[in-house]
Enzyme design. Structure first.
Site, PDB file in Angstrom:
ATOM      1  N   ASN A  29       2.591   8.892  -5.175  1.00 12.58           N
ATOM      2  CA  ASN A  29       2.647   9.580  -3.883  1.00 12.58           C
ATOM      3  C   ASN A  29       3.229   8.599  -2.876  1.00 12.58           C
ATOM      4  O   ASN A  29       2.587   7.607  -2.510  1.00 12.58           O
ATOM      5  CB  ASN A  29       1.247  10.017  -3.456  1.00 12.58           C
ATOM      6  CG  ASN A  29       1.262  10.844  -2.173  1.00 12.58           C
ATOM      7  OD1 ASN A  29       2.110  10.661  -1.317  1.00 12.58           O
ATOM      8  ND2 ASN A  29       0.315  11.737  -2.032  1.00 12.58           N
ATOM      9  N   GLU A  60       5.098  14.041  -2.462  1.00 10.50           N
ATOM     10  CA  GLU A  60       5.234  14.000  -1.002  1.00 10.50           C
ATOM     11  C   GLU A  60       6.503  13.248  -0.606  1.00 10.50           C
ATOM     12  O   GLU A  60       6.494  12.314   0.183  1.00 10.50           O
ATOM     13  CB  GLU A  60       4.008  13.350  -0.363  1.00 10.50           C
ATOM     14  CG  GLU A  60       2.804  14.266  -0.276  1.00 10.50           C
ATOM     15  CD  GLU A  60       1.856  13.875   0.833  1.00 10.50           C
ATOM     16  OE1 GLU A  60       1.889  14.535   1.886  1.00 10.50           O
ATOM     17  OE2 GLU A  60       1.081  12.933   0.642  1.00 10.50           O
ATOM     18  N   TYR A 139       0.648  17.830  -7.151  1.00 12.79           N
ATOM     19  CA  TYR A 139       0.138  17.300  -5.879  1.00 12.79           C
ATOM     20  C   TYR A 139      -0.772  18.367  -5.288  1.00 12.79           C
ATOM     21  O   TYR A 139      -0.315  19.456  -4.935  1.00 12.79           O
ATOM     22  CB  TYR A 139       1.261  16.968  -4.907  1.00 12.79           C
ATOM     23  CG  TYR A 139       0.725  16.636  -3.524  1.00 12.79           C
ATOM     24  CD1 TYR A 139      -0.080  15.509  -3.338  1.00 12.79           C
ATOM     25  CD2 TYR A 139       0.993  17.452  -2.434  1.00 12.79           C
ATOM     26  CE1 TYR A 139      -0.595  15.209  -2.093  1.00 12.79           C
ATOM     27  CE2 TYR A 139       0.474  17.149  -1.181  1.00 12.79           C
ATOM     28  CZ  TYR A 139      -0.315  16.035  -1.015  1.00 12.79           C
ATOM     29  OH  TYR A 139      -0.840  15.746   0.214  1.00 12.79           O
ATOM     30  N   ASP A 177      -1.491  13.176  -7.660  1.00  9.47           N
ATOM     31  CA  ASP A 177      -2.476  13.014  -6.590  1.00  9.47           C
ATOM     32  C   ASP A 177      -3.263  14.314  -6.486  1.00  9.47           C
ATOM     33  O   ASP A 177      -2.778  15.311  -5.962  1.00  9.47           O
ATOM     34  CB  ASP A 177      -1.757  12.694  -5.283  1.00  9.47           C
ATOM     35  CG  ASP A 177      -2.719  12.548  -4.115  1.00  9.47           C
ATOM     36  OD1 ASP A 177      -3.946  12.543  -4.346  1.00  9.47           O
ATOM     37  OD2 ASP A 177      -2.246  12.457  -2.965  1.00  9.47           O
ATOM     38  N   ASN A 179      -6.329  14.480  -4.990  1.00 10.52           N
ATOM     39  CA  ASN A 179      -7.250  14.418  -3.847  1.00 10.52           C
ATOM     40  C   ASN A 179      -8.670  14.778  -4.272  1.00 10.52           C
ATOM     41  O   ASN A 179      -9.386  15.503  -3.583  1.00 10.52           O
ATOM     42  CB  ASN A 179      -6.773  15.339  -2.722  1.00 10.52           C
ATOM     43  CG  ASN A 179      -5.714  14.687  -1.863  1.00 10.52           C
ATOM     44  OD1 ASN A 179      -5.951  13.662  -1.225  1.00 10.52           O
ATOM     45  ND2 ASN A 179      -4.507  15.262  -1.879  1.00 10.52           N
ATOM     46  N   ASP A 288       0.422   4.549   1.252  1.00  6.82           N
ATOM     47  CA  ASP A 288      -1.005   4.220   1.199  1.00  6.82           C
ATOM     48  C   ASP A 288      -1.590   4.549  -0.175  1.00  6.82           C
ATOM     49  O   ASP A 288      -2.793   4.395  -0.385  1.00  6.82           O
ATOM     50  CB  ASP A 288      -1.780   4.936   2.302  1.00  6.82           C
ATOM     51  CG  ASP A 288      -1.565   6.439   2.299  1.00  6.82           C
ATOM     52  OD1 ASP A 288      -0.931   6.946   1.347  1.00  6.82           O
ATOM     53  OD2 ASP A 288      -2.016   7.113   3.242  1.00  6.82           O
ATOM     54  N   HIS A 289      -0.742   5.004  -1.098  1.00  2.22           N
ATOM     55  CA  HIS A 289      -1.147   5.255  -2.481  1.00  2.22           C
ATOM     56  C   HIS A 289      -0.520   4.214  -3.393  1.00  2.22           C
ATOM     57  O   HIS A 289       0.584   3.717  -3.126  1.00  2.22           O
ATOM     58  CB  HIS A 289      -0.710   6.647  -2.950  1.00  2.22           C
ATOM     59  CG  HIS A 289      -1.488   7.764  -2.345  1.00  2.22           C
ATOM     60  ND1 HIS A 289      -2.476   8.440  -2.996  1.00  2.22           N
ATOM     61  CD2 HIS A 289      -1.414   8.323  -1.104  1.00  2.22           C
ATOM     62  CE1 HIS A 289      -2.979   9.380  -2.222  1.00  2.22           C
ATOM     63  NE2 HIS A 289      -2.352   9.331  -1.056  1.00  2.22           N
TER      64      HIS A 289
END
Length: 569
Positions: A29, A60, A139, A177, A179, A288-289
């Site tokens: 991501n 993303e 995602y 990802d 989440n 940030d991943h």
């Protein structure tokens, strides 16, 4: 393409090989391909992390199909995009799947009902699996996002329906990802057995697996749904139980805390085939991943062409002093003796190649006596080039980036310390702000220079434009204009291939020759005058061929060697 490779391509000897190698699969991501004016697709470190994989998915991406990353040896990606948001017109989400060219024939993209996930089918014959392998890159947006709240379907439920369909003909992998935070909760039925209670004939009991570990101790609703999916579909989480990530490293770093939300899931029967699972180092200037990847054992038979490139022939150096030195060598008693022997020797039509070879030896012997020689040696493997800083980077931004990574290492050791975490993200914010300012200033300085140079110094103006063009040529299109040596070799093979003509076609061609004008100049012997005229027309400072005889050698030895040339021709 290097001119040396172009010249020797006709001497390439090839062997058709089938190389067996494991399969490297990855997902990342990237939080948009542009961050505060910084284009990640143009960064060498970012691209190098991807080139090591065979199949990978970027999530993303926030880009259109025209802005997708293009990589050498990878086909143009299959790219899924969401509609633009109405207020801002920006792109959000997006999946880009890349497959290495050599394995692309064994991969098939399946139909998908939404742009949030996509299925791939890996052919069992091509990859040497016992069954086909179905990979889903997904995602799953956060539950509190505006996009997810508008959806009238549950992404995990749709994936589960597809798993039921595809698991009947193959094994399953899910990556991306999600989440979902699952902590160390069990993803299978413990002590599952059919000894005491009668079950369905096709029921497979879950195996006893090692306890999965995770540095993320939290669990959320999405995580429970994921664990339920694993149990019902016989999928197992690779994070925290596979060699390379036995502790369940964090995959996402946010100011409020770190978490494990990026996963690889696979059918239980596939677990012994994974040689490792790796959570890559956190690269805060990109995302940030963390990128996650795994290696899957398989008998992938990849067609490779082993190119044995012949060395370029040696080369003689011709300078201002070479004329007199070469003529002295040609007129020496040793070379005159060779010329006399050549004239006296009798050659027939079958030995014309021997005559040309003997004449070449005379030239080369004279060159050895008078000229300096460059001896070609096999090229050693090139050392890895040190990557230069980008044009807009100065020492301040470099020091700030180094400080950022020092704080990240400190945060790894003290992940729960709010002061250490706050210091890292404060530094990250400052770095991104200054990076954006440096990029803007660099672009503005170029525009100012262009405005001033257009009238004052047109030459410098065009040089600056060329420089800008080179800067904008990022790593994904560096090799657009290069041609692989194997393509040249195949081209020349086809070019020189003997065509098979039928008897009727040969008769038609012979009949057509009777209707054409025929010139008989070549039916007569070539005269010394014609050879002298041809020699005078030769240009200086041209590269010699594989014979190593340059035009200058022929021109400055014509008084001695014209009779020999006449005999050969």
């Amino acid at each position: 393409m290097n001119i040396n490779k172009l010249l020797i391509i006709v001497l390439i000897s090839t062997h058709d090989l089938y190389k067996e190698k494991p399969l490297k699969i990855s997902t990342w991501n990237i939080n948009g391909y542009i961050s505060k004016g910084f284009n990640k697709f143009e960064d060498d470190i970012f691209v190098d992390n991807l080139l090591q994989q065979d199949i990978f998915c970027l999530q993303e991406t926030h880009c259109d199909l025209d802005n997708c990353l293009e990589l050498p040896n990878f086909q143009r990606p299959v790219h899924l995009i969401r509609p633009r948001t109405k207020p801002s017109g920006k792109r959000h989400g997006g999946l880009s799947v890349y497959i290495l060219n050599t394995i692309r024939p064994g991969v098939k993209f399946l139909e998908h009902a939404t742009n949030d996930f996509i299925w791939l089918k890996l052919d069992r014959t091509f990859f040497g699996f016992q069954e086909d392998l179905y990979i889903c890159f997904v995602y799953n947006p956060p539950e509190n996002s505006s996009y997810y709240r508008k959806l009238n379907y549950n992404i995990l439920e749709m994936i589960e329906n597809d798993i039921v369909k595809y698991s009947q003909s193959g094994k399953i992998m899910i990556a991306g990802d999600l989440n979902a935070r699952t902590a160390c909760e069990i993803d299978h039925i413990q002590m599952d057995s059919d000894k005491h209670i009668p079950l369905f004939d096709n029921y497979k009991c879950d195996s006893s697996l090692i306890q999965r570990k995770s540095k993320d101790s939290s669990i959320n609703t999405r995580g429970r749904q994921l664990l339920s999916l694993c149990i019902s579909s016989s999928l197992r989480i690779l994070n925290g139980r596979t060699m390379g990530d036995l502790m369940g490293a964090h995959t996402c770093f946010q100011p409020l805390g770190s978490s494990v939300v990026d996963y690889f899931l696979a059918s239980e029967e596939l677990l012994p085939n994974f040689t490792y699972f790796h959570t890559h180092n956190f690269l805060p200037d990109f995302s940030d991943h963390c990128q996650i990847s795994c290696m899957l054992k398989c008998n992938t038979k990849i067609y490779e062409r082993n190119l044995n490139l012949a060395l370029m022939p040696d080369k003689y150096i011709w300078d201002d002093n070479s004329v007199s030195a070469f003529q002295d060598a040609i007129n020496s008693n040793e070379i005159k003796n060779f010329i006399r022997q050549y004239k006296d020797k009798i050659y027939d039509q079958d030995s014309i190649n021997n005559a040309a070879e003997d004449l070449n030896k005379i030239f080369l012997k004279a060159a050895d006596l008078s000229l300096k020689k460059i001896i070609r040696k096999p090229k050693k493997s090139k050392k890895k080039k040190i990557k230069k800083n980008r044009e807009w980077q100065d020492q301040d931004i470099i020091n700030l980036k180094q400080n950022l990574y020092r704080k990240y290492k400190l945060m790894q050791n003290h992940n729960t310390d709010p002061y250490v975490r706050g210091s890292f993200f404060k530094c990250l914010k400052s770095y991104r702000k200054q990076r954006r300012a440096k990029i803007r200033k660099f672009k503005q300085d170029i525009m100012n220079k262009l405005d001033n140079l257009y009238d004052q110094n047109p030459k410098a103006y065009w040089q600056l434009l060329d420089k800008i063009k080179n800067i904008s040529n990022n790593s994904q299109n560096k090799s657009e204009n290069t041609i692989d040596p194997s393509e040249w070799q195949e081209y020349f093979q086809k070019l020189n291939k003997n065509e098979q003509y039928s008897d009727d076609l040969i008769k038609k061609k012979l009949e057509s020759f009777h209707n054409e004008n025929v010139f008989n100049e070549l039916d007569y012997l070539i005269t010394p005058e014609e050879i002298e005229k041809a020699i005078k027309s030769l240009k200086n400072s041209k590269s010699s061929g594989f014979s190593m005889i340059s035009n200058e050698m022929i021109k400055y030895s014509q008084t001695v060697c014209i009779p020999s040339n006449t005999k050969t021709l």
